[in-house]
Write a protein that holds these residues in place. Structure first.
Motif, short mmCIF file in Angstrom:
data_model
loop_
_atom_site.label_atom_id
_atom_site.label_comp_id
_atom_site.label_asym_id
_atom_site.label_seq_id
_atom_site.Cartn_x
_atom_site.Cartn_y
_atom_site.Cartn_z
N VAL A 161 0.92 -1.19 0.12
CA VAL A 161 0.05 0.13 0.05
C VAL A 161 0.83 1.31 -0.04
CG1 VAL A 161 -1.82 1.27 1.08
CG2 VAL A 161 -1.61 -1.25 1.31
N GLY A 162 1.76 1.35 0.63
CA GLY A 162 2.90 2.46 0.77
C GLY A 162 2.51 3.29 2.04
N ARG A 163 1.75 2.89 2.94
CA ARG A 163 1.36 3.37 3.96
C ARG A 163 1.71 2.75 5.45
NH1 ARG A 163 -3.08 4.09 6.51
NH2 ARG A 163 -4.12 2.50 5.60
N THR A 164 1.91 3.45 6.63
CA THR A 164 2.28 2.89 7.68
C THR A 164 0.82 2.90 8.44
OG1 THR A 164 4.50 3.72 8.00
CG2 THR A 164 3.09 3.58 10.18
N ALA A 241 4.25 -6.39 7.33
CA ALA A 241 4.00 -5.81 8.83
C ALA A 241 4.53 -6.64 9.81
CB ALA A 241 2.66 -5.23 8.67
N ALA A 242 5.41 -7.61 9.68
CA ALA A 242 5.80 -8.59 10.83
C ALA A 242 6.59 -7.73 11.73
CB ALA A 242 6.24 -9.73 10.33
N GLU B 356 -13.71 -11.67 18.59
CA GLU B 356 -14.38 -10.44 19.10
C GLU B 356 -13.15 -9.72 19.84
OE1 GLU B 356 -17.71 -11.11 21.93
OE2 GLU B 356 -16.37 -10.63 23.53
N VAL B 357 -12.05 -10.48 20.32
CA VAL B 357 -11.01 -9.94 20.79
C VAL B 357 -10.00 -9.09 19.60
CG1 VAL B 357 -8.55 -10.22 21.74
CG2 VAL B 357 -10.56 -11.10 22.95
N VAL B 358 -9.95 -10.04 18.54
CA VAL B 358 -9.09 -9.27 17.44
C VAL B 358 -9.81 -8.16 16.75
CG1 VAL B 358 -8.42 -10.08 15.28
CG2 VAL B 358 -8.23 -11.73 17.00
N ASN B 359 -11.11 -8.21 16.80
CA ASN B 359 -11.78 -7.14 16.25
C ASN B 359 -11.36 -6.02 17.12
OD1 ASN B 359 -12.90 -8.51 13.98
ND2 ASN B 359 -14.65 -8.97 15.04
N GLU B 360 -11.52 -6.10 18.41
CA GLU B 360 -11.14 -5.02 19.29
C GLU B 360 -9.68 -4.24 19.22
OE1 GLU B 360 -13.64 -7.10 22.93
OE2 GLU B 360 -12.06 -6.32 23.27
N ARG B 361 -8.84 -5.48 18.97
CA ARG B 361 -7.61 -5.03 19.49
C ARG B 361 -6.50 -5.14 18.36
NH1 ARG B 361 -6.27 -6.46 25.48
NH2 ARG B 361 -8.12 -5.73 26.37
N PRO B 364 -6.46 -2.58 12.16
CA PRO B 364 -7.46 -3.26 11.10
C PRO B 364 -6.88 -3.59 10.02
CG PRO B 364 -7.90 -0.88 12.52
CD PRO B 364 -6.64 -1.23 12.65
N GLU B 365 -6.05 -3.00 9.29
CA GLU B 365 -5.58 -3.50 8.21
C GLU B 365 -4.97 -4.86 8.38
OE1 GLU B 365 -4.67 -0.42 9.40
OE2 GLU B 365 -4.65 1.12 8.00
N LEU B 366 -4.34 -5.32 9.29
CA LEU B 366 -3.84 -6.81 9.47
C LEU B 366 -5.19 -7.43 9.80
CD1 LEU B 366 -0.51 -6.60 11.80
CD2 LEU B 366 -0.89 -6.19 9.24
N ASN B 367 -6.04 -7.07 10.34
CA ASN B 367 -7.23 -7.90 10.60
C ASN B 367 -7.90 -8.28 9.29
OD1 ASN B 367 -9.09 -9.23 12.05
ND2 ASN B 367 -10.38 -7.48 12.84
N ASP B 368 -8.07 -7.27 8.54
CA ASP B 368 -8.71 -7.45 7.21
C ASP B 368 -8.20 -8.43 6.35
OD1 ASP B 368 -10.37 -5.53 8.09
OD2 ASP B 368 -9.54 -3.81 6.89
N ALA B 369 -6.74 -8.41 6.55
CA ALA B 369 -5.77 -9.06 5.46
C ALA B 369 -5.65 -10.72 6.14
CB ALA B 369 -4.69 -8.95 5.26
#
Lengths: 406, 406
Positions: A161-164, A241-242, B356-361, B364-369
């Motif tokens: 994406v190119g973004r943090t 992002a690891a 539930e925890v993952v959605n909270e914490r 977001p970009e990592l969660n989506d992927a």
């Protein structure tokens, strides 16, 4: 058929093989300095004909050169080859939160110039981006030897994406798309990488004391970062992002963080967190007008001068840094952890506190097998990470930087 | 010269190249099934002469065979090659704390037999080791097709030493040196690997739905474990003790652990920890005479039957499993996390709490992927990890298993 294994054409495979051979030769010369064709051919299992052909083309392209006679094996004289270190330059840029630095290095890792931009605030991010573009363009106009720009940015950096994704305490950076801002802007390619990963590469490439293929660079500056080299290769994750140790929770009931998580390590021992604690405890006169780095350095100086309360805070910070080390042991089992950036400047007092925690909490067998040290790369080398990224790309894909006859 | 790069002799290099080509051919056939020489030659950029020579020798060695005509490219008929799946067998052994299982699989991952040994206690470890040796020897005597034994053991497993550094709640296993006990004992080689890493390999090799090169297998059984495949390769660390999520602290002020650390994740959501909590809360009648797995399964059944207090505990456990997932996101950024072993049998209720925890914490970009799922390998396939280790070694180094003419 499995989607993972696309079938390349034979000519594409052969081109990849040629590039791979070029890359191995350059990497060998980078790590070993002047070497003979016979030596390189033997290590890489290439025929004399192949090595002659490939090196001739690298010489034509100006990437390597002959350096006169050297003493080869069996005392026979042979012609030495070396990288054209002095005529291949790269620009390294480091973005912290308030700190931006731009440097030029040659291929041997010698720093040729360094400039630090005025401190960045949320409101001056756009101005800073303009200054960086102008600065880079100026350097490129002046120095035709520059072949690439490498940028080290705070993580979690989303590579494609190119973004943090999160920049705690300075969310304005989150809106900056580094690829949009800088890629395709100059006559040379621009590479962007998470800062601590860049720092790990810098130690892997430039620290001549490093002989370790399992290395962790633990960056403790305005933010926290981690870069891990596992068997000679960076761990980067599916999105790049690891190794985001700053947002690993060390207390699921602890302080909330802007990333959504709770108890992120960054909230306890970054320069930003330390500055906050200095203000709360009133430890440094005038800390409210200092930037984060200045406040931390004043604290460390006070601790060295015998100020007990300053020493206590350094000790506390060291314990949190140590909790991070124990997590690094358990997650990555490196041979060596190098602690760098602002907070590492607290020196031996910090390291003692770190080791105290590690001795208490790490699995003994891992503790015995893992060295922890403070970075010995020079302080200005904060930007050497950006440089290391660019050099790594050059060593891996030389034909994308130079017109190598095939 | 750098100690990292020992110079192999040209003939050693050529032997390594031949073995590498053999390995690539076997790996291709493993993943793609019946294939023609032309197809393999193109993918691996080998000449027709080379592929003919190498495959002839693999056929002579009994590793692959011709399978009659297949339809090749351009509708031309060509001879198919396949692995000799049915005449290459491996033994997989899984050591948990109280559970030991021994199975035989063929190369396609089909389970041919499975035996579960009597439950192990601290006092019966030596008896169990004898039973395993006898059991393996018996299988080897009966089945000449067996070429290797793979063992999955709790981590942190110190690969070069042969011992696990910490086995919380059953320290007797710590004293067992798996290499001393089993290597060199049989007519076939024995490979030992940390259990969750073995599980990750099993999902990578045997789960046909997996098309992902960034995969984490998160084992939640009597202990906790993690295996991470990064760009198609296991992360293992300098001593083989990486990805030890069970001993990563999620609360530096939390429960002390036998490993020396405080607040280890394992202390909150392993089957052992859950069993303890079941007893404390009196949730399952007769739980004091059950083993850890039985007690957990009884709890999950009670939750499914509508028992509110059982549901609450499953929910709490799921939250801790979720904290681990957030840490895995931040440390390894995989595309997929597969949760397996005893605790995954809590099913959708557990997965909801995790999400539930993952959605909270999570960022977001990592969660989506990142996909999180429960393991779909059959329950008995707890031992498939051991099998996967043995098969991986065979695919990588075939000439150490078969006498391949050079």
């Amino acid at each position: 058929m499995d989607a993972r294994h696309a079938i390349p054409s034979p000519s594409a495979s052969q081109a990849a093989m040629s590039e791979s051979n070029r890359s191995h030769i350059l990497d060998y010369l980078f790590r070993h300095g002047v070497s003979s064709r016979a030596e390189i051919a033997q290590v890489l299992a290439l025929t004399p004909a192949a090595i002659t052909k490939i090196t001739a083309r690298l010489i034509d392209a100006g990437i390597i050169r002959e350096t006169g006679d050297i003493e080869g094996r069996k005392k026979r004289r042979s012609i030495g080859l070396s990288l054209a270190n002095d005529t291949i330059h790269v620009i390294g840029v480091k973005f912290a939160r308030s700190i931006v630095q731009i440097a030029v290095f040659d291929l041997a890792g010698t720093q040729l110039s360094l400039q630090t931009l005025p401190p960045v605030t949320e409101r001056t991010i756009r101005t800073t981006l303009d200054q960086i573009r102008t600065g880079i363009q100026h350097l490129l106009d002046e120095d035709r030897h520059i072949i690439a720009v490498g940028m080290a940015v705070p993580g979690p950096y989303l590579r494609d994406v190119g973004r943090t994704a999160v920049v705690s305490s300075m969310e304005g950076w989150r809106k900056v798309n580094f690829l949009h801002e800088f890629a395709q802007r100059f006559r040379v390619p621009v590479f962007v990488e998470q800062d601590a990963r860049a720092g790990a590469l810098a130690h892997y490439l430039f620290d001549r004391t490093n002989t370790c293929e399992y290395l962790a660079y633990y960056l403790i500056g305005e933010g926290l970062g981690l870069g891990v080299i596992e068997h000679g290769r960076l761990i980067d994750g599916a999105l790049g992002a690891a190794t985001e140790i700053g947002h690993v929770s060390i207390d699921v009931h602890g302080r909330p963080c802007e990333c959504g998580n709770v108890g992120c390590l960054e909230r306890y021992c970054s320069a930003v967190a330390i500055h906050q604690e200095i203000l709360t405890r009133g430890l440094v006169a005038g800390a409210d007008t200092m930037n984060h780095e200045e406040a931390c350095l004043a604290l460390f100086a006070a601790a060295d001068d015998g100020d007990r309360k300053a020493q206590e805070l350094v000790q506390e910070v060291g314990r949190y840094v140590g909790y991070g080390c124990v997590t690094i042991f358990n997650m990555f089992n490196p041979r060596r952890i190098v602690i760098g950036d602002i907070v590492s400047q607290a020196g031996p007092r910090l390291l003692r506190a770190v080791r105290e925690v590690v001795n208490e909490r790490a699995i003994p067998e891992l503790n015995d097998a893992t060295a922890i040290s403070l970075s010995e790369l020079s302080t200005d080398s904060a930007v050497s990470g950006g440089t290391a990224i660019a050099i790594t790309h050059f060593l891996e894909h030389p034909s994308t930087f130079f017109d190598v006859p095939s």
